[in-house]
Design an enzyme around this catalytic site. Structure first.
Site, short mmCIF file in Angstrom:
data_model
loop_
_atom_site.label_atom_id
_atom_site.label_comp_id
_atom_site.label_asym_id
_atom_site.label_seq_id
_atom_site.Cartn_x
_atom_site.Cartn_y
_atom_site.Cartn_z
N ARG A 11 0.81 -1.21 0.00
CA ARG A 11 0.00 0.00 0.00
C ARG A 11 0.85 1.27 0.00
O ARG A 11 0.59 2.21 -0.75
CB ARG A 11 -0.94 0.00 1.21
N MET A 12 1.89 1.28 0.84
CA MET A 12 2.72 2.48 0.93
C MET A 12 3.54 2.68 -0.33
O MET A 12 3.65 3.80 -0.85
CB MET A 12 3.62 2.42 2.16
N SER A 122 8.01 8.30 7.00
CA SER A 122 6.83 8.32 7.86
C SER A 122 5.68 8.99 7.12
O SER A 122 5.90 9.89 6.31
CB SER A 122 7.13 9.09 9.16
N LYS A 174 14.86 7.51 11.90
CA LYS A 174 13.50 6.96 11.84
C LYS A 174 13.25 5.99 12.99
O LYS A 174 12.13 5.91 13.52
CB LYS A 174 13.29 6.26 10.50
N HIS A 177 12.48 8.12 15.89
CA HIS A 177 11.15 8.69 15.61
C HIS A 177 10.07 7.70 16.04
O HIS A 177 9.10 8.07 16.71
CB HIS A 177 11.06 8.99 14.11
N ASN A 178 10.24 6.43 15.67
CA ASN A 178 9.23 5.43 16.02
C ASN A 178 9.22 5.14 17.51
O ASN A 178 8.17 4.83 18.09
CB ASN A 178 9.47 4.15 15.22
N GLU A 181 7.21 7.76 18.99
CA GLU A 181 5.82 7.47 18.66
C GLU A 181 5.22 6.47 19.64
O GLU A 181 4.06 6.62 20.07
CB GLU A 181 5.77 6.91 17.24
#
Length: 302
Positions: A11-12, A122, A174, A177-178, A181
């Site tokens: 999908r991405m 992201s 990243k 970052h996660n 999150e």
């Protein structure tokens, strides 16, 4: 405008290919799954079934963006690509690879005369419409040459992306970052759980979320998504209490330990996810048994 191949049309990957094409770039997608290829073919984009066909369709020097699962799949894809590519070609890993794997792969590609860029990405399912946040690692000259791609994928050419350092720095950034999150999500979840359990106030959780979305110091896009979820199912009755993780939270905690950096919030958020999957809840059962043993406290039997 640039030409590139998108390897992996989940999908991405499919959404990224579409966004690039809408910005005028030439994109050819590759995926062995016919249904995945149809995701972009239905949007008027070209796709091929295998990597040799993709490499043959691209003019040298080629640019290939990998959107395949982190781990062995990336190495397998590189194994297949290396005999097909030539000096000056560039591979971008846009997935959630471990940065240590990324630096190892970069050395291998450098020996073959290829350029390697890691792009922590992201944006999830909203990236097609909103744009992606991208943390890019690689040689300055290579990243600058690829600038039109990053500018097209970002929310705006000068927003939402940056060259953060050498190869590996993109995936490292990243990863952190996660990890952040994880902590943010856990804080929202715990706060709304407290509100949910204050039964005598009969709080309207969707309304609370909406009121926080504007003007509040805790407003965020994550809160926007939380508000949507609560509006769809205020009691969360339709979901199982199971929270998965993609691995980057674990890597962040491990890196924090290696660097002697205290990260209690991220660590506890990871542990909470692991605890959500313990269907036996053995530790909790044993805690109840211990309380009963030393204090005669009552226990609830199955």
């Amino acid at each position: 405008m640039m030409e590139l191949g998108m390897v992996g049309l989940g999908r991405m990957g499919a959404n990224m290919a579409q966004r690039l094409a809408r910005q005028g770039h030439s994109v050819i997608g590759q995926d062995p799954d016919p249904q995945a290829r149809r995701r972009i073919e239905d949007e008027g984009l070209r796709s091929v079934a295998d990597l040799p066909a993709l490499v043959q369709a691209l003019a040298a020097p080629r640019v290939l963006w990998l959107m395949v699962p982190a781990g062995a799949a990336v190495d397998e894809t590189l194994d297949a690509l290396l005999p097909l590519l030539g000096p000056g070609d560039t591979i971008i890993d846009g997935g959630n690879s471990n940065y240590r794997d990324t630096t190892r792969r970069a050395r291998r590609l450098e020996d073959a005369g290829l350029h390697f860029v890691d792009c922590g990405t992201s944006g999830g399912v909203w990236g097609l419409a909103e744009g992606y946040s991208m943390m890019v690692g690689g040689e300055a000259e290579t990243v600058e040459r690829l600038r039109p791609i990053f500018e097209a994928l970002a929310p705006a050419p000068d927003q939402g992306w940056g060259h953060v350092g050498p190869v590996g720095a993109g995936h490292f950034t990243k990863m952190v970052h996660n990890g952040i999150e994880y902590g943010l999500m856990q804080a929202y979840a715990e706060g709304f759980a407290i509100l949910h359990h204050k039964k005598d106030f009969a709080l309207d959780l969707p309304q609370v979320a909406e009121s926080w979305r504007t003007g509040s110091v805790v407003r965020s896009w994550l809160l926007d998504l939380t508000a949507r979820a609560l509006a769809d199912d205020p009691s969360m009755a339709g979901l199982q209490p199971w929270v998965d993780d993609s691995g980057e939270g674990r890597w962040t905690v491990a890196e924090a330990i290696d660097l002697d950096v205290p990260a209690p919030v991220i660590t506890q958020a990871l542990i909470a996810r692991l605890q959500s999957r313990d269907g036996e809840a053995f530790a909790d059962r044993l805690l109840a048994a211990m309380r009963h043993q030393f204090g005669g406290h009552p226990v609830k039997t199955a």
